[in-house]
Design a protein around this motif. Structure first.
Motif, PDB file in Angstrom:
ATOM      1  N   PHE A 192       0.840  -1.185   0.000  1.00 42.78           N
ATOM      2  CA  PHE A 192       0.000   0.000   0.000  1.00 42.78           C
ATOM      3  C   PHE A 192       0.874   1.233   0.000  1.00 42.78           C
ATOM      4  N   GLN A 193       0.276   2.351  -0.425  1.00 46.89           N
ATOM      5  CA  GLN A 193       0.953   3.640  -0.413  1.00 46.89           C
ATOM      6  C   GLN A 193       0.097   4.616   0.371  1.00 46.89           C
ATOM      7  N   TYR A 194       0.746   5.403   1.204  1.00 45.40           N
ATOM      8  CA  TYR A 194       0.051   6.403   2.009  1.00 45.40           C
ATOM      9  C   TYR A 194       0.560   7.780   1.618  1.00 45.40           C
ATOM     10  N   ASP A 195      -0.333   8.670   1.247  1.00 44.84           N
ATOM     11  CA  ASP A 195       0.013  10.035   0.882  1.00 44.84           C
ATOM     12  C   ASP A 195      -0.258  10.930   2.080  1.00 44.84           C
ATOM     13  N   VAL A 196       0.811  11.392   2.719  1.00 44.58           N
ATOM     14  CA  VAL A 196       0.682  12.180   3.942  1.00 44.58           C
ATOM     15  C   VAL A 196      -0.093  13.470   3.700  1.00 44.58           C
ATOM     16  N   THR A 203      -2.526  14.258   1.694  1.00 48.63           N
ATOM     17  CA  THR A 203      -3.979  14.123   1.561  1.00 48.63           C
ATOM     18  C   THR A 203      -4.574  13.161   2.571  1.00 48.63           C
ATOM     19  N   GLY A 204      -3.742  12.358   3.203  1.00 47.39           N
ATOM     20  CA  GLY A 204      -4.245  11.344   4.113  1.00 47.39           C
ATOM     21  C   GLY A 204      -4.821  10.142   3.389  1.00 47.39           C
ATOM     22  N   ALA A 205      -4.598  10.038   2.087  1.00 46.73           N
ATOM     23  CA  ALA A 205      -5.179   8.957   1.285  1.00 46.73           C
ATOM     24  C   ALA A 205      -4.278   7.725   1.301  1.00 46.73           C
ATOM     25  N   THR A 206      -4.898   6.566   1.356  1.00 51.98           N
ATOM     26  CA  THR A 206      -4.181   5.300   1.282  1.00 51.98           C
ATOM     27  C   THR A 206      -4.680   4.524   0.074  1.00 51.98           C
ATOM     28  N   GLU A 257      -8.886   2.417  -2.963  1.00 54.97           N
ATOM     29  CA  GLU A 257      -8.412   3.670  -2.393  1.00 54.97           C
ATOM     30  C   GLU A 257      -9.270   4.111  -1.217  1.00 54.97           C
ATOM     31  N   ARG A 258      -8.601   4.609  -0.202  1.00 60.86           N
ATOM     32  CA  ARG A 258      -9.275   5.302   0.899  1.00 60.86           C
ATOM     33  C   ARG A 258      -8.898   6.759   0.701  1.00 60.86           C
ATOM     34  N   ARG A 259      -9.863   7.602   0.498  1.00 61.24           N
ATOM     35  CA  ARG A 259      -9.583   8.980   0.110  1.00 61.24           C
ATOM     36  C   ARG A 259      -9.097   9.846   1.256  1.00 61.24           C
ATOM     37  N   THR A 260      -9.354   9.467   2.477  1.00 57.49           N
ATOM     38  CA  THR A 260      -8.815  10.195   3.634  1.00 57.49           C
ATOM     39  C   THR A 260      -8.150   9.188   4.543  1.00 57.49           C
ATOM     40  N   ASN A 261      -7.695   9.651   5.688  1.00 56.68           N
ATOM     41  CA  ASN A 261      -7.033   8.768   6.637  1.00 56.68           C
ATOM     42  C   ASN A 261      -8.028   7.928   7.432  1.00 56.68           C
ATOM     43  N   GLY A 262      -9.262   7.871   6.999  1.00 55.82           N
ATOM     44  CA  GLY A 262     -10.268   7.086   7.690  1.00 55.82           C
ATOM     45  C   GLY A 262     -11.031   7.894   8.720  1.00 55.82           C
ATOM     46  N   LEU A 263     -10.564   9.109   8.970  1.00 52.22           N
ATOM     47  CA  LEU A 263     -11.209   9.954   9.962  1.00 52.22           C
ATOM     48  C   LEU A 263     -11.873  11.161   9.312  1.00 52.22           C
ATOM     49  N   ALA A 264     -11.922  11.170   7.988  1.00 49.02           N
ATOM     50  CA  ALA A 264     -12.542  12.236   7.204  1.00 49.02           C
ATOM     51  C   ALA A 264     -11.893  13.591   7.448  1.00 49.02           C
ATOM     52  N   VAL A 265     -10.613  13.582   7.719  1.00 47.21           N
ATOM     53  CA  VAL A 265      -9.866  14.832   7.881  1.00 47.21           C
ATOM     54  C   VAL A 265      -8.547  14.717   7.145  1.00 47.21           C
ATOM     55  N   ALA A 313      -2.302  16.799   8.752  1.00 43.40           N
ATOM     56  CA  ALA A 313      -1.472  18.006   8.768  1.00 43.40           C
ATOM     57  C   ALA A 313      -0.024  17.636   8.509  1.00 43.40           C
ATOM     58  N   ARG A 314       0.646  18.420   7.698  1.00 43.44           N
ATOM     59  CA  ARG A 314       2.082  18.204   7.491  1.00 43.44           C
ATOM     60  C   ARG A 314       2.817  18.678   8.732  1.00 43.44           C
ATOM     61  N   GLU A 315       3.726  17.882   9.170  1.00 42.95           N
ATOM     62  CA  GLU A 315       4.524  18.198  10.354  1.00 42.95           C
ATOM     63  C   GLU A 315       5.958  18.392   9.897  1.00 42.95           C
ATOM     64  N   GLU A 316       6.484  19.570  10.110  1.00 43.04           N
ATOM     65  CA  GLU A 316       7.834  19.877   9.637  1.00 43.04           C
ATOM     66  C   GLU A 316       8.906  19.377  10.602  1.00 43.04           C
TER      67      GLU A 316
END
Length: 94
Positions: free
Chosen positions: A36-40, A42-45, A56-64, A67-70
């Motif tokens: 699997f691939q996870y896009d940080v 967009t939260g999509a898997t 495809e899961r369009r969000t991280n499963g939590l519908a949010v 956030a990018r963390e630097e």
């Protein structure tokens, strides 16, 4: 083998918040997930199976959005808290 997102959700729900990655990967592989691939951003898997099959899961499963963390140190601290069982998955992905 064709798997469905609902089957992946069932596996994740049954394993709970603090399952280790190897256990999750094994259970998903048993369903036919090859990788699997996870896009940080967009939260999509995207889950890949045989013969180009994907789900495809369009969000991280939590519908949010995730956030990018630097700050890598902050990400590492959150990961350690999650692995230690001090932080629930829903809080770790915020």
């Amino acid at each position: 083998m064709m798997f469905k997102l609902t089957e992946i959700d069932d596996v994740l729900n049954n394993l709970g918040d603090h399952a280790d990655f190897a256990t999750i990967a094994k259970k998903e592989a048993d369903l036919g997930v090859q990788h699997f691939q996870y896009d940080v951003a967009t939260g999509a898997t995207t889950y890949f199976g045989e013969n180009g099959y994907l789900v495809e899961r369009r969000t991280n499963g939590l519908a949010v959005r995730v956030a990018r963390e630097e700050d890598a140190a902050a990400v590492e601290q959150i990961a350690k808290q999650y692995i230690a069982g001090q932080l629930a998955l829903t809080d770790a992905v915020k």
